[in-house]
Design an enzyme around this catalytic site. Structure first.
Site, PDB file in Angstrom:
ATOM      1  N   LYS A  90       0.866  -1.195   0.000  1.00 42.52           N
ATOM      2  CA  LYS A  90       0.000   0.000   0.000  1.00 42.52           C
ATOM      3  C   LYS A  90       0.886   1.222   0.000  1.00 42.52           C
ATOM      4  O   LYS A  90       1.824   1.330   0.808  1.00 42.52           O
ATOM      5  CB  LYS A  90      -0.866  -0.009   1.279  1.00 42.52           C
ATOM      6  CG  LYS A  90      -1.830   1.158   1.338  1.00 42.52           C
ATOM      7  CD  LYS A  90      -3.128   0.864   0.614  1.00 42.52           C
ATOM      8  CE  LYS A  90      -3.947   2.102   0.306  1.00 42.52           C
ATOM      9  NZ  LYS A  90      -3.526   2.778  -0.959  1.00 42.52           N
ATOM     10  N   GLN A 111       7.250   3.835   3.892  1.00 45.72           N
ATOM     11  CA  GLN A 111       5.843   3.411   3.939  1.00 45.72           C
ATOM     12  C   GLN A 111       5.660   2.134   4.763  1.00 45.72           C
ATOM     13  O   GLN A 111       4.617   1.950   5.399  1.00 45.72           O
ATOM     14  CB  GLN A 111       5.346   3.210   2.503  1.00 45.72           C
ATOM     15  CG  GLN A 111       3.836   3.287   2.338  1.00 45.72           C
ATOM     16  CD  GLN A 111       3.306   4.707   2.219  1.00 45.72           C
ATOM     17  OE1 GLN A 111       3.873   5.514   1.500  1.00 45.72           O
ATOM     18  NE2 GLN A 111       2.222   5.012   2.913  1.00 45.72           N
ATOM     19  N   LYS A 126       5.375   1.740  -3.067  1.00 40.05           N
ATOM     20  CA  LYS A 126       5.299   3.098  -3.638  1.00 40.05           C
ATOM     21  C   LYS A 126       5.556   3.003  -5.123  1.00 40.05           C
ATOM     22  O   LYS A 126       6.246   2.087  -5.583  1.00 40.05           O
ATOM     23  CB  LYS A 126       6.369   4.001  -3.005  1.00 40.05           C
ATOM     24  CG  LYS A 126       6.086   5.481  -3.172  1.00 40.05           C
ATOM     25  CD  LYS A 126       5.181   5.982  -2.071  1.00 40.05           C
ATOM     26  CE  LYS A 126       4.730   7.397  -2.280  1.00 40.05           C
ATOM     27  NZ  LYS A 126       4.044   7.912  -1.078  1.00 40.05           N
ATOM     28  N   ASP A 166      -0.256  10.785  -4.420  1.00 41.11           N
ATOM     29  CA  ASP A 166       0.923  11.386  -3.801  1.00 41.11           C
ATOM     30  C   ASP A 166       1.159  12.662  -4.611  1.00 41.11           C
ATOM     31  O   ASP A 166       0.238  13.139  -5.296  1.00 41.11           O
ATOM     32  CB  ASP A 166       2.131  10.432  -3.857  1.00 41.11           C
ATOM     33  CG  ASP A 166       3.280  10.885  -2.945  1.00 41.11           C
ATOM     34  OD1 ASP A 166       3.206  10.629  -1.740  1.00 41.11           O
ATOM     35  OD2 ASP A 166       4.246  11.518  -3.439  1.00 41.11           O
ATOM     36  N   THR A 209      -4.822  13.393   5.329  1.00 42.40           N
ATOM     37  CA  THR A 209      -3.415  13.558   5.701  1.00 42.40           C
ATOM     38  C   THR A 209      -3.226  14.842   6.500  1.00 42.40           C
ATOM     39  O   THR A 209      -2.596  14.847   7.571  1.00 42.40           O
ATOM     40  CB  THR A 209      -2.509  13.547   4.452  1.00 42.40           C
ATOM     41  OG1 THR A 209      -2.854  12.426   3.640  1.00 42.40           O
ATOM     42  CG2 THR A 209      -1.046  13.456   4.848  1.00 42.40           C
ATOM     43  N   ASN A 240      -2.408  18.920  -1.615  1.00 43.49           N
ATOM     44  CA  ASN A 240      -3.411  18.212  -0.818  1.00 43.49           C
ATOM     45  C   ASN A 240      -3.101  18.252   0.673  1.00 43.49           C
ATOM     46  O   ASN A 240      -3.969  18.582   1.483  1.00 43.49           O
ATOM     47  CB  ASN A 240      -3.513  16.760  -1.317  1.00 43.49           C
ATOM     48  CG  ASN A 240      -4.423  15.940  -0.441  1.00 43.49           C
ATOM     49  OD1 ASN A 240      -3.970  15.241   0.464  1.00 43.49           O
ATOM     50  ND2 ASN A 240      -5.720  16.040  -0.664  1.00 43.49           N
ATOM     51  N   SER A 376      -6.873   5.606   3.772  1.00 45.58           N
ATOM     52  CA  SER A 376      -6.908   4.732   2.598  1.00 45.58           C
ATOM     53  C   SER A 376      -7.277   3.316   3.016  1.00 45.58           C
ATOM     54  O   SER A 376      -8.054   2.630   2.331  1.00 45.58           O
ATOM     55  CB  SER A 376      -5.541   4.706   1.906  1.00 45.58           C
ATOM     56  OG  SER A 376      -5.374   5.813   1.058  1.00 45.58           O
TER      57      SER A 376
HETATM   58  P1  NDP Z   1       0.599  17.774  -4.104  1.00 49.27           P
HETATM   59  O1  NDP Z   1       1.092  17.444  -5.456  1.00 49.27           O
HETATM   60  O2  NDP Z   1      -0.854  17.913  -3.874  1.00 49.27           O
HETATM   61  O3  NDP Z   1       1.318  19.098  -3.553  1.00 49.27           O
HETATM   62  C1  NDP Z   1       2.699  19.216  -3.452  1.00 49.27           C
HETATM   63  C2  NDP Z   1       3.007  20.649  -3.089  1.00 49.27           C
HETATM   64  O4  NDP Z   1       4.395  20.814  -2.770  1.00 49.27           O
HETATM   65  C3  NDP Z   1       2.722  21.603  -4.225  1.00 49.27           C
HETATM   66  O5  NDP Z   1       2.281  22.816  -3.699  1.00 49.27           O
HETATM   67  C4  NDP Z   1       4.078  21.725  -4.878  1.00 49.27           C
HETATM   68  O6  NDP Z   1       4.241  22.897  -5.630  1.00 49.27           O
HETATM   69  C5  NDP Z   1       4.962  21.787  -3.662  1.00 49.27           C
HETATM   70  N1  NDP Z   1       6.376  21.551  -3.986  1.00 49.27           N
HETATM   71  C6  NDP Z   1       7.365  22.419  -3.801  1.00 49.27           C
HETATM   72  N2  NDP Z   1       8.527  21.943  -4.215  1.00 49.27           N
HETATM   73  C7  NDP Z   1       8.300  20.746  -4.679  1.00 49.27           C
HETATM   74  C8  NDP Z   1       9.139  19.769  -5.255  1.00 49.27           C
HETATM   75  N3  NDP Z   1      10.447  19.927  -5.444  1.00 49.27           N
HETATM   76  N4  NDP Z   1       8.567  18.623  -5.604  1.00 49.27           N
HETATM   77  C9  NDP Z   1       7.255  18.435  -5.437  1.00 49.27           C
HETATM   78  N5  NDP Z   1       6.406  19.330  -4.911  1.00 49.27           N
HETATM   79  C10 NDP Z   1       6.937  20.491  -4.538  1.00 49.27           C
HETATM   80  O7  NDP Z   1       1.184  16.640  -3.142  1.00 49.27           O
HETATM   81  P2  NDP Z   1       0.712  16.216  -1.684  1.00 49.27           P
HETATM   82  O8  NDP Z   1       0.226  17.386  -0.929  1.00 49.27           O
HETATM   83  O9  NDP Z   1      -0.161  15.024  -1.818  1.00 49.27           O
HETATM   84  O10 NDP Z   1       2.093  15.702  -1.057  1.00 49.27           O
HETATM   85  C11 NDP Z   1       2.971  16.552  -0.331  1.00 49.27           C
HETATM   86  C12 NDP Z   1       3.900  15.703   0.500  1.00 49.27           C
HETATM   87  O11 NDP Z   1       3.134  14.916   1.429  1.00 49.27           O
HETATM   88  C13 NDP Z   1       4.757  14.693  -0.252  1.00 49.27           C
HETATM   89  O12 NDP Z   1       5.987  14.528   0.426  1.00 49.27           O
HETATM   90  C14 NDP Z   1       3.953  13.398  -0.138  1.00 49.27           C
HETATM   91  O13 NDP Z   1       4.769  12.267  -0.307  1.00 49.27           O
HETATM   92  C15 NDP Z   1       3.446  13.538   1.282  1.00 49.27           C
HETATM   93  N6  NDP Z   1       2.278  12.750   1.644  1.00 49.27           N
HETATM   94  C16 NDP Z   1       1.124  12.806   0.924  1.00 49.27           C
HETATM   95  C17 NDP Z   1       0.016  12.100   1.329  1.00 49.27           C
HETATM   96  C18 NDP Z   1      -1.295  12.193   0.624  1.00 49.27           C
HETATM   97  O14 NDP Z   1      -2.258  11.570   1.089  1.00 49.27           O
HETATM   98  N7  NDP Z   1      -1.413  12.942  -0.454  1.00 49.27           N
HETATM   99  C19 NDP Z   1       0.056  11.205   2.498  1.00 49.27           C
HETATM  100  C20 NDP Z   1       1.296  11.274   3.239  1.00 49.27           C
HETATM  101  C21 NDP Z   1       2.358  12.011   2.800  1.00 49.27           C
HETATM  102  P3  NDP Z   1       4.068  22.831  -7.234  1.00 49.27           P
HETATM  103  O15 NDP Z   1       2.608  22.671  -7.464  1.00 49.27           O
HETATM  104  O16 NDP Z   1       4.610  24.135  -7.693  1.00 49.27           O
HETATM  105  O17 NDP Z   1       4.871  21.661  -7.723  1.00 49.27           O
HETATM  106  O1  2IT Z   2       2.917   8.897   1.547  1.00 50.84           O
HETATM  107  C1  2IT Z   2       1.786   8.422   1.753  1.00 50.84           C
HETATM  108  O2  2IT Z   2       1.495   7.855   2.811  1.00 50.84           O
HETATM  109  C2  2IT Z   2       0.781   8.590   0.702  1.00 50.84           C
HETATM  110  N1  2IT Z   2       1.060   9.208  -0.325  1.00 50.84           N
HETATM  111  C3  2IT Z   2      -0.590   7.987   0.872  1.00 50.84           C
HETATM  112  C4  2IT Z   2      -0.572   6.531   0.510  1.00 50.84           C
HETATM  113  C5  2IT Z   2      -1.912   5.854   0.490  1.00 50.84           C
HETATM  114  O3  2IT Z   2      -1.916   4.660   0.132  1.00 50.84           O
HETATM  115  O4  2IT Z   2      -2.925   6.456   0.836  1.00 50.84           O
END
Ligand code: NDP
Ligand code: 2IT
Length: 444
Positions: A90, A111, A126, A166, A209, A240, A376
């Site tokens: 997952k 993870q 992943k 992600d 999250t 997100n 999830s």
């Molecule tokens: P999104 O794609 O929704 O948002 C990512 C955000 O970070 C954007 O605003 C993006 O800007 C910014 N950003 C800035 N620098 C970087 C870079 N170098 N690479 C990527 N993004 C950048 O992603 P999420 O909010 O889902 O994820 C954010 C973090 O949280 C990640 O580390 C992810 O692995 C982690 N995460 C996510 C979960 C989920 O459920 N979604 C669960 C647990 C962890 P821009 O749009 O300009 O790229």
């Molecule tokens: O980093 C993370 O934990 C996620 N991007 C969410 C993974 C999931 O299976 O919901």
């Protein structure tokens, strides 16, 4: 040389050019020293750590797709099925040009322990691609997602491997991927999470999250005799995780004054306008420069800078290694009380150590952002019983999971003499369940 040091050396030698994977492995194995040292002979004989740091399977594939002008592009797709000791693989799918095998391995390795900490039956995996959804039309994103799933569908399934969102993978991408999986495999099943509500998604998964991050921060503050009421919070990211972290922090009485994207950052001293942020990012898919049209008094700055703003709590919610030693020094100089990782490994090893030695409460991502994958797993449960739970039911369970998780990692740290070190606590507590399951299942 100790067993831990030997395995770290081998990981570095055998996985060259994967610095993020080295960083993640080093952090976990360093934390596990007290447990490993106490069982060194048995662990060595069973090659337990070697089995832990080598993925069960890693899949790399070609993803050809055609853009709106008729040009063919070829991206690389990945799925790393890291560890299935406690449940089906997952973990999310990252779509970002920086994606490579080492990044997917670091995320998959993290993870394993995160999923274990949720207390739910999910293994670690992943995946993703170096495809960049930014600036692409919906049709191009669909073309990519369908091609990506045409190959990935051979390796996943509701009881084997369940991907999710992600960076760069949100509701739109999950929808296109789900449609293609269903078409090719001919089954309607919970093979992905983060699905739309009309086809098997769970209420509160979008928020999970960010909300979960605030639930665990709230519990930690409470246990230290503090609350979120009236606190100033600095957030990075505008995706997100960041959006729903900001929303929940504000509901809990804090003032969030920053957010950022990869071009620049916002300082809004009156508090970020979440409705505006959602419209810019979720609806219009625009850059943060637009924020000033909604809030003329806010400041927009190019580049990086949120960690220089005075705050009580810092929540890095964008990407790996976005908070370095110099940033940590600024936060400490400005009196930060707590740092909690919404993103995966956003804080460098040096910055983490600096924060911890300066008495900052530091919650690592595998604990702090576990609410997303936990929800999830709740989506998987609902799909299995072909039922939908209400928003309140899911949110209540999420909160319970995050509160329990905090106490588990806190207790694990105390048990091994590292009180208050939630990095050690999270790694040990996550590891213990996985190792127990691995031992019970023999050498497989
Ligand atoms: P999104 O794609 O929704 O948002 C990512 C955000 O970070 C954007 O605003 C993006 O800007 C910014 N950003 C800035 N620098 C970087 C870079 N170098 N690479 C990527 N993004 C950048 O992603 P999420 O909010 O889902 O994820 C954010 C973090 O949280 C990640 O580390 C992810 O692995 C982690 N995460 C996510 C979960 C989920 O459920 N979604 C669960 C647990 C962890 P821009 O749009 O300009 O790229
Ligand atoms: O980093 C993370 O934990 C996620 N991007 C969410 C993974 C999931 O299976 O919901």
């Amino acid at each position: 040389m100790s067993y831990v040091d030997e395995v770290i050396e081998r990981v570095i030698a055998e996985n060259p050019n994967e610095p993020e994977f080295h960083q993640a492995v080093r952090e976990v194995l360093d934390s596990l020293r007290p447990v490993v040292d106490a069982n060194e002979e048995a662990f060595r004989r069973d090659a337990l750590l070697e089995r832990l740091v080598n993925p069960e399977r890693q899949i790399k594939f070609r993803v050809p797709w055609i853009d709106d002008k008729g040009q063919v592009h070829v991206n690389t797709g990945y799925r790393v099925q890291f560890n299935s000791a406690i449940g089906p693989y997952k973990g999310g799918l990252r779509l970002h040009p920086s994606v490579n095998l080492g990044i997917i391995k670091f995320l998959g390795f993290e993870q394993i322990f995160k999923n274990s900490l949720t207390g739910l039956p999910i293994g670690g995996g992943k995946g993703g691609s170096d495809f960049d959804p930014k600036g692409k039309s919906d049709r191009e994103v669909m073309a990519f997602c369908q091609s990506f799933m045409s190959e990935l569908c051979k390796y996943i399934g509701a009881d084997t491997d369940v991907p999710a969102g992600d960076i760069g993978t949100g509701a739109r991408e999950i929808g296109y991927m789900f449609g293609q999986y269903k078409k090719l495999r001919g089954v309607f099943e919970g093979v992905l999470t983060g699905k739309g509500l009309s086809y098997g998604g769970s209420l509160a998964r979008t928020e999970a999250t960010g909300y979960g991050l605030l639930y665990i921060v709230e519990e930690m503050m409470k246990c230290h005799g503090q609350s979120l009421e009236g606190k100033t919070v600095v957030v990075s990211g505008a995706g997100n995780v960041a959006i729903y972290a900001i929303e929940k922090a504000q509901k809990l009485g804090a003032k969030v004054v920053t957010c950022s994207d990869s071009n620049g950052w916002i300082y809004d001293p009156e508090g970020i306008d979440v409705a505006a942020l959602k419209e810019i990012k979720e609806v219009k898919r625009q850059r943060l420069t637009e924020y000033k049209t909604y809030r003329p008094n806010a400041e927009y700055h190019e580049g990086k800078g949120v960690w220089g703003i005075k705050c009580d709590i810092a929540l890095p919610c964008a990407t790996q290694n976005e908070l370095g030693l110099e940033d940590a020094k600024k936060l400490v100089a400005n009196g930060v009380v707590a740092v909690a990782e919404g993103a995966n490994m956003p804080t460098t090893a040096e910055a983490t150590e600096y924060l911890q030695t300066n008495g900052v409460y530091f919650l690592p991502g595998k604990a702090a952002n576990a609410g997303g994958v936990a929800t999830s797993a709740l989506e998987m449960s609902q799909n299995s019983e072909r039922m939908h739970w209400t928003f309140e039911q899911v949110d209540e369970k999420l909160k319970g999971i995050m509160v329990n998780l905090y106490h588990n990692i806190d207790n694990a740290a105390k048990k091994y003499g590292f009180e208050g070190n939630y990095v050690v606590g999270a790694n040990i507590a996550g590891f213990e369940k996985v190792v127990d399951a691995m031992n019970a299942q023999g050498i497989v």
